[in-house]
Design a protein around this motif. Structure first.
Motif, mmCIF file in Angstrom:
data_model
loop_
_atom_site.group_PDB
_atom_site.id
_atom_site.type_symbol
_atom_site.label_atom_id
_atom_site.label_comp_id
_atom_site.label_asym_id
_atom_site.label_seq_id
_atom_site.Cartn_x
_atom_site.Cartn_y
_atom_site.Cartn_z
ATOM 1 N N VAL A 44 0.863 -1.181 0.000
ATOM 2 C CA VAL A 44 0.000 0.000 0.000
ATOM 3 C C VAL A 44 0.896 1.227 0.000
ATOM 4 O O VAL A 44 1.846 1.330 0.786
ATOM 5 C CB VAL A 44 -0.923 0.008 1.237
ATOM 6 N N PHE A 45 0.604 2.165 -0.914
ATOM 7 C CA PHE A 45 1.467 3.336 -1.061
ATOM 8 C C PHE A 45 0.648 4.501 -1.594
ATOM 9 O O PHE A 45 -0.051 4.377 -2.603
ATOM 10 C CB PHE A 45 2.615 3.009 -2.025
ATOM 11 N N LYS A 46 0.679 5.629 -0.890
ATOM 12 C CA LYS A 46 0.004 6.856 -1.318
ATOM 13 C C LYS A 46 -1.458 6.630 -1.694
ATOM 14 O O LYS A 46 -1.920 6.997 -2.776
ATOM 15 C CB LYS A 46 0.765 7.505 -2.474
ATOM 16 N N GLY A 47 -2.192 6.002 -0.779
ATOM 17 C CA GLY A 47 -3.632 5.862 -0.938
ATOM 18 C C GLY A 47 -4.077 4.845 -1.965
ATOM 19 O O GLY A 47 -5.239 4.880 -2.404
ATOM 20 N N ASN A 48 -3.194 3.923 -2.355
ATOM 21 C CA ASN A 48 -3.541 2.899 -3.330
ATOM 22 C C ASN A 48 -2.935 1.556 -2.942
ATOM 23 O O ASN A 48 -1.910 1.492 -2.254
ATOM 24 C CB ASN A 48 -3.016 3.261 -4.724
ATOM 25 N N MET A 49 -3.573 0.488 -3.414
ATOM 26 C CA MET A 49 -2.952 -0.826 -3.419
ATOM 27 C C MET A 49 -2.173 -0.964 -4.717
ATOM 28 O O MET A 49 -2.650 -0.524 -5.775
ATOM 29 C CB MET A 49 -4.003 -1.935 -3.334
ATOM 30 N N LYS A 98 9.221 5.752 -0.229
ATOM 31 C CA LYS A 98 9.557 5.215 -1.546
ATOM 32 C C LYS A 98 9.078 3.775 -1.628
ATOM 33 O O LYS A 98 8.931 3.102 -0.614
ATOM 34 C CB LYS A 98 11.069 5.244 -1.793
ATOM 35 N N MET A 99 8.850 3.299 -2.844
ATOM 36 C CA MET A 99 8.600 1.887 -3.058
ATOM 37 C C MET A 99 9.919 1.222 -3.450
ATOM 38 O O MET A 99 10.756 1.822 -4.133
ATOM 39 C CB MET A 99 7.522 1.668 -4.124
ATOM 40 N N TRP A 100 10.089 -0.022 -3.002
ATOM 41 C CA TRP A 100 11.335 -0.743 -3.220
ATOM 42 C C TRP A 100 11.063 -2.114 -3.813
ATOM 43 O O TRP A 100 10.101 -2.785 -3.451
ATOM 44 C CB TRP A 100 12.096 -0.906 -1.898
ATOM 45 N N MET A 101 11.936 -2.515 -4.766
ATOM 46 C CA MET A 101 11.926 -3.865 -5.335
ATOM 47 C C MET A 101 13.352 -4.387 -5.274
ATOM 48 O O MET A 101 14.293 -3.696 -5.705
ATOM 49 C CB MET A 101 11.449 -3.845 -6.785
ATOM 50 N N MET A 102 13.517 -5.610 -4.764
ATOM 51 C CA MET A 102 14.869 -6.155 -4.664
ATOM 52 C C MET A 102 14.831 -7.678 -4.708
ATOM 53 O O MET A 102 13.832 -8.307 -4.363
ATOM 54 C CB MET A 102 15.559 -5.668 -3.402
ATOM 55 N N GLY A 103 15.963 -8.260 -5.161
ATOM 56 C CA GLY A 103 16.028 -9.711 -5.265
ATOM 57 C C GLY A 103 15.069 -10.240 -6.306
ATOM 58 O O GLY A 103 14.663 -9.538 -7.236
ATOM 59 N N GLY A 104 14.672 -11.525 -6.174
ATOM 60 C CA GLY A 104 13.707 -12.126 -7.077
ATOM 61 C C GLY A 104 14.339 -12.938 -8.189
ATOM 62 O O GLY A 104 15.562 -13.001 -8.334
ATOM 63 N N SER A 113 18.521 -12.378 -8.415
ATOM 64 C CA SER A 113 19.116 -11.045 -8.344
ATOM 65 C C SER A 113 19.373 -10.622 -6.902
ATOM 66 O O SER A 113 18.719 -11.102 -5.980
ATOM 67 C CB SER A 113 18.171 -10.036 -9.009
ATOM 68 N N ASN A 114 20.336 -9.712 -6.736
ATOM 69 C CA ASN A 114 20.474 -8.968 -5.479
ATOM 70 C C ASN A 114 20.537 -7.470 -5.775
ATOM 71 O O ASN A 114 21.124 -6.699 -5.030
ATOM 72 C CB ASN A 114 21.672 -9.437 -4.660
ATOM 73 N N GLN A 115 19.921 -7.080 -6.885
ATOM 74 C CA GLN A 115 19.766 -5.664 -7.201
ATOM 75 C C GLN A 115 18.740 -5.035 -6.260
ATOM 76 O O GLN A 115 17.805 -5.700 -5.797
ATOM 77 C CB GLN A 115 19.296 -5.484 -8.640
ATOM 78 N N VAL A 116 18.916 -3.735 -6.009
ATOM 79 C CA VAL A 116 17.973 -2.990 -5.177
ATOM 80 C C VAL A 116 17.513 -1.762 -5.951
ATOM 81 O O VAL A 116 18.333 -0.934 -6.360
ATOM 82 C CB VAL A 116 18.618 -2.564 -3.846
ATOM 83 N N TRP A 117 16.199 -1.658 -6.167
ATOM 84 C CA TRP A 117 15.600 -0.559 -6.921
ATOM 85 C C TRP A 117 14.649 0.230 -6.033
ATOM 86 O O TRP A 117 14.010 -0.331 -5.136
ATOM 87 C CB TRP A 117 14.809 -1.098 -8.108
ATOM 88 N N SER A 118 14.522 1.532 -6.312
ATOM 89 C CA SER A 118 13.555 2.357 -5.574
ATOM 90 C C SER A 118 12.855 3.327 -6.513
ATOM 91 O O SER A 118 13.350 3.648 -7.600
ATOM 92 C CB SER A 118 14.248 3.140 -4.454
ATOM 93 N N SER A 119 11.679 3.775 -6.085
ATOM 94 C CA SER A 119 10.905 4.730 -6.879
ATOM 95 C C SER A 119 10.003 5.551 -5.965
ATOM 96 O O SER A 119 9.465 5.036 -4.985
ATOM 97 C CB SER A 119 10.049 3.994 -7.909
ATOM 98 N N LYS A 120 9.822 6.814 -6.316
ATOM 99 C CA LYS A 120 8.916 7.678 -5.563
ATOM 100 C C LYS A 120 7.502 7.678 -6.120
ATOM 101 O O LYS A 120 6.573 8.120 -5.447
ATOM 102 C CB LYS A 120 9.451 9.116 -5.551
ATOM 103 N N ASP A 121 7.354 7.181 -7.360
ATOM 104 C CA ASP A 121 6.036 7.257 -7.993
ATOM 105 C C ASP A 121 5.644 6.018 -8.791
ATOM 106 O O ASP A 121 4.535 5.958 -9.324
ATOM 107 C CB ASP A 121 5.971 8.473 -8.907
#
Length: 332
Positions: A44-49, A98-104, A113-121
């Motif tokens: 859940v992020f900024k009023g949304n699923m 921020k939203m984060w995606m990592m591994g997978g 992977s062991n990359q780490v990504w982030s995003s504000k939007d």
């Protein structure tokens, strides 16, 4: 006399109400706008699923699309193809706005992977590090705890779960770039497809196990106040051992929903006030047995979405919700 009779009847009525579950799941949509899938990231992020990536089949590349919804019915495509490629069984969560995606895992195959990504939007993504301190892996436990992101356990190979490919290490980071090894070998057994949550000021590790070449599911529960010192809460919870399930915290309880075991898909729902004593939540109307679905706590409800469901592990894009009163647990 009539007054006392009223009190007695009212007491019986309230007792029956407390014993009989009158709360049911609601199907918010049978077919969401996103393509049916499982193993996706969600938060859940900024009023949304949000739904991110996932899995279609072993032969197809995993999706890299990103969707959001304010109500579970109406879904908006935020990005058709994100820059991260390992979106199957990755770690996805929100930290420091921020939203984060990592591994997978990247499909087809089992490249992790062991990359780490982030995003504000959700539209613009930054690669925080191409090589985190922890080794490449899929399906780790992950939480935000004490102002840090945590990665716990997982596996480096989806198809070969053994002592070399499974992990029970514990890592944390304050920025996604620099990672600290908190514990090289936790007392809980090496595992993948388990779940981590934060509850009662502690990190909890729940269930999981191995999938291949031999399935071995667990139903133990562990907790830690610092990520380093762990306590076995129970070695055998009331719910059956499982992998590919969902956990969340709602109404001051830990919840376990669905999953998969050697016998097939699971469709039960359990809750606990302490991680040791568990009660099954039963309802006449609910979603079919499934695994690797998304689960959220949003707008004061529990939500589940997608997954590989019965019959025949068919992928779907259903969205269901469950609403319980604030003092619901006190009546149980």
């Amino acid at each position: 006399m009539k007054f006392f009779l009223f009190i007695i009847l009212t007491g019986l009525s309230l007792g029956t109400y407390a014993q009989k579950n009158t709360f049911q799941w609601v199907q918010e949509t049978k077919e969401a706008a996103w393509k049916a899938r499982d193993s996706q990231g969600e938060f859940v992020f900024k009023g949304n699923m949000w739904i991110l990536g996932g899995w279609y089949t072993p032969q197809l590349p995993n999706p890299r699309d990103i969707w959001k919804s304010p109500d579970g019915k109406n879904w908006t495509l935020v990005l058709d193809k994100a820059p991260w490629e390992h979106s199957d069984l990755s770690a996805a969560f929100v930290f420091k706005n921020k939203m984060w995606m990592m591994g997978g895992r990247k499909l087809p195959g089992t490249n992790c992977s062991n990359q780490v990504w982030s995003s504000k939007d959700g539209e613009k993504w930054i690669l925080e590090t191409p090589n985190a301190g922890w080794s490449p892996r899929l399906a780790p436990g992950f939480v935000v705890f004490k102002d840090r992101m945590w990665i716990l356990g997982g596996a480096s190979d989806f198809y070969k779960n053994n002592d070399k490919t499974l992990f029970n290490d514990v890592w944390s980071s304050a920025d996604g770039k620099e990672w600290k090894l908190e514990l090289a070998s936790a007392p809980w057994s090496k595992r993948t497809h388990g779940k981590a949550i934060v509850f009662d000021g502690k990190i909890w590790i729940i269930g999981g196990g191995t999938r291949a070449p031999k399935a071995n599911s667990l139903n133990d529960v562990w907790s830690s106040g610092d990520g380093v010192n762990w306590t076995l809460v129970t070695d055998s919870a009331a719910w059956a051992p499982r992998i590919w399930f969902s956990t969340l915290v709602y109404r001051n309880c830990i919840w376990v929903l669905g999953g998969w075991a050697e016998s097939g898909n699971i469709g039960d729902v359990w809750y606990s006030k302490n991680g040791k004593d568990w009660t099954e939540f039963k309802s006449d109307i609910k979603w079919t047995k499934r695994h690797e679905h998304s689960a959220f706590v949003f707008k004061d409800k529990i939500w589940i979405a997608g997954g590989a469901a019965e019959p025949d592990y068919k992928l779907d894009s259903e969205v269901w919700s469950l609403s319980l009163p604030e003092k619901w647990f006190a009546d149980q």
